[in-house]
Design a protein around this motif. Structure first.
Motif, PDB file in Angstrom:
ATOM      1  N   GLN A   1     -11.529  35.341  63.196  1.00 24.00           N
ATOM      2  CA  GLN A   1     -11.130  36.545  62.458  1.00 24.00           C
ATOM      3  C   GLN A   1     -12.280  37.158  61.662  1.00 24.00           C
ATOM      4  O   GLN A   1     -12.192  38.312  61.246  1.00 24.00           O
ATOM      5  CB  GLN A   1      -9.974  36.228  61.495  1.00 24.00           C
ATOM      6  CG  GLN A   1      -8.679  35.890  62.219  1.00 24.00           C
ATOM      7  CD  GLN A   1      -7.617  35.479  61.225  1.00 24.00           C
ATOM      8  OE1 GLN A   1      -7.567  34.334  60.807  1.00 24.00           O
ATOM      9  NE2 GLN A   1      -6.781  36.414  60.821  1.00 24.00           N
TER      10      GLN A   1
ATOM     11  N   CYS B   1      -0.356  37.693  59.223  1.00 26.02           N
ATOM     12  CA  CYS B   1      -1.718  37.390  59.659  1.00 26.02           C
ATOM     13  C   CYS B   1      -2.647  38.414  59.028  1.00 26.02           C
ATOM     14  O   CYS B   1      -2.326  39.602  59.008  1.00 26.02           O
ATOM     15  CB  CYS B   1      -1.785  37.478  61.184  1.00 26.02           C
ATOM     16  SG  CYS B   1      -3.431  37.169  61.846  1.00 26.02           S
ATOM     17  N   LEU B   2      -3.784  37.949  58.508  1.00 29.11           N
ATOM     18  CA  LEU B   2      -4.707  38.874  57.849  1.00 29.11           C
ATOM     19  C   LEU B   2      -5.283  39.894  58.824  1.00 29.11           C
ATOM     20  O   LEU B   2      -5.793  40.933  58.402  1.00 29.11           O
ATOM     21  CB  LEU B   2      -5.829  38.089  57.154  1.00 29.11           C
ATOM     22  CG  LEU B   2      -5.355  37.224  55.980  1.00 29.11           C
ATOM     23  CD1 LEU B   2      -6.514  36.444  55.378  1.00 29.11           C
ATOM     24  CD2 LEU B   2      -4.670  38.072  54.918  1.00 29.11           C
TER      25      LEU B   2
ATOM     26  N   HIS C   1      -1.024  28.310  63.810  1.00 28.84           N
ATOM     27  CA  HIS C   1      -1.352  29.740  63.862  1.00 28.84           C
ATOM     28  C   HIS C   1      -2.882  29.937  63.922  1.00 28.84           C
ATOM     29  O   HIS C   1      -3.385  30.694  64.751  1.00 28.84           O
ATOM     30  CB  HIS C   1      -0.742  30.421  62.622  1.00 28.84           C
ATOM     31  CG  HIS C   1      -1.089  31.867  62.446  1.00 28.84           C
ATOM     32  ND1 HIS C   1      -0.141  32.858  62.440  1.00 28.84           N
ATOM     33  CD2 HIS C   1      -2.287  32.492  62.259  1.00 28.84           C
ATOM     34  CE1 HIS C   1      -0.740  34.035  62.266  1.00 28.84           C
ATOM     35  NE2 HIS C   1      -2.036  33.835  62.145  1.00 28.84           N
ATOM     36  N   GLU C   2      -3.603  29.214  63.060  1.00 28.49           N
ATOM     37  CA  GLU C   2      -5.065  29.380  63.020  1.00 28.49           C
ATOM     38  C   GLU C   2      -5.723  28.795  64.269  1.00 28.49           C
ATOM     39  O   GLU C   2      -6.710  29.335  64.762  1.00 28.49           O
ATOM     40  CB  GLU C   2      -5.661  28.750  61.755  1.00 28.49           C
ATOM     41  CG  GLU C   2      -5.103  29.252  60.430  1.00 28.49           C
ATOM     42  CD  GLU C   2      -5.044  30.766  60.293  1.00 28.49           C
ATOM     43  OE1 GLU C   2      -5.863  31.460  60.933  1.00 28.49           O
ATOM     44  OE2 GLU C   2      -4.156  31.255  59.578  1.00 28.49           O
TER      45      GLU C   2
ATOM     46  N   HIS D   1      -5.811  31.313  66.989  1.00 23.55           N
ATOM     47  CA  HIS D   1      -6.903  32.294  66.881  1.00 23.55           C
ATOM     48  C   HIS D   1      -8.152  31.783  67.591  1.00 23.55           C
ATOM     49  O   HIS D   1      -8.889  32.561  68.198  1.00 23.55           O
ATOM     50  CB  HIS D   1      -7.267  32.546  65.411  1.00 23.55           C
ATOM     51  CG  HIS D   1      -6.373  33.522  64.712  1.00 23.55           C
ATOM     52  ND1 HIS D   1      -6.211  34.822  65.125  1.00 23.55           N
ATOM     53  CD2 HIS D   1      -5.604  33.399  63.597  1.00 23.55           C
ATOM     54  CE1 HIS D   1      -5.382  35.458  64.297  1.00 23.55           C
ATOM     55  NE2 HIS D   1      -4.989  34.609  63.359  1.00 23.55           N
TER      56      HIS D   1
END
Ligand code: NI
Length: 167
Positions: free
Chosen positions: A51, A91-92, A133-134, A137
């Motif tokens: 990210q 999510c950012l 979740h991470e 990514h």
């Protein structure tokens, strides 16, 4: 420490598969610190290196309310996963967008710390959700990939609308 720029969907760089971290040096420690600062400032509870446009297997998280329990996982691997739970995720890279996602509710993860020292940890609840979740990514996957096409297009339209409003 420095705040890093967070890539926002649909930036194609969010789809890049991260490579393993093989150098445990001062630059890696600085990256982990900067990622934590960026995450706290956002504010968020997890951030993957992908990210911030660094395509290495590294993620940070802190699900505590006091922001006093930072975790850094380098080269994380899922060893075990069991149970299912549905959790509303954000999510950012998708500011203002939230959706229910089903994931394992108990996991065991192997990883290394910023010095390269291996460790294993068990996680459940929000921590387990956040790690999964991470980790997604890091393989170029985002949470809206789990939604039905209809639900996904509704959310992405909302994201566009908010972006236009924000100018
Ligand atoms: Ni995310």
């Amino acid at each position: 420490m420095a705040r890093l720029h967070i890539l926002e969907f649909p930036d194609p760089r969010l789809r890049i598969r991260a490579q393993p971290v093989d150098t445990f040096d001062a630059a890696l420690k600085k990256l982990a610190e900067d990622m934590l600062e960026t995450m706290y400032a956002a504010p968020g509870i997890g951030l993957a290196a992908t990210q911030v446009d660094v395509h290495r297997r590294l993620l940070v998280l802190d699900v505590s309310e006091q922001h006093d329990s930072p975790l850094v996982l380098v080269n994380p691997r899922l060893l075990k996963a069991s149970g299912r739970e549905v959790c509303q995720e954000g999510c950012l890279s998708f500011p203002g967008i939230f959706a229910d996602v089903e994931r394992a509710d108990k996991i065991r993860v192997a990883a290394q710390d910023v010095s390269g020292k291996p460790f294993e940890m068990d996680a459940d609840g929000l921590t387990a959700v956040c790690i999964q979740h991470e980790m997604d990514h890091l393989v170029g996957k985002v949470f809206v990939d789990y939604l039905s096409p209809l639900k996904r297009s509704l959310l992405l339209r909302r994201l566009e609308k908010q972006r236009r409003k924000a100018g």
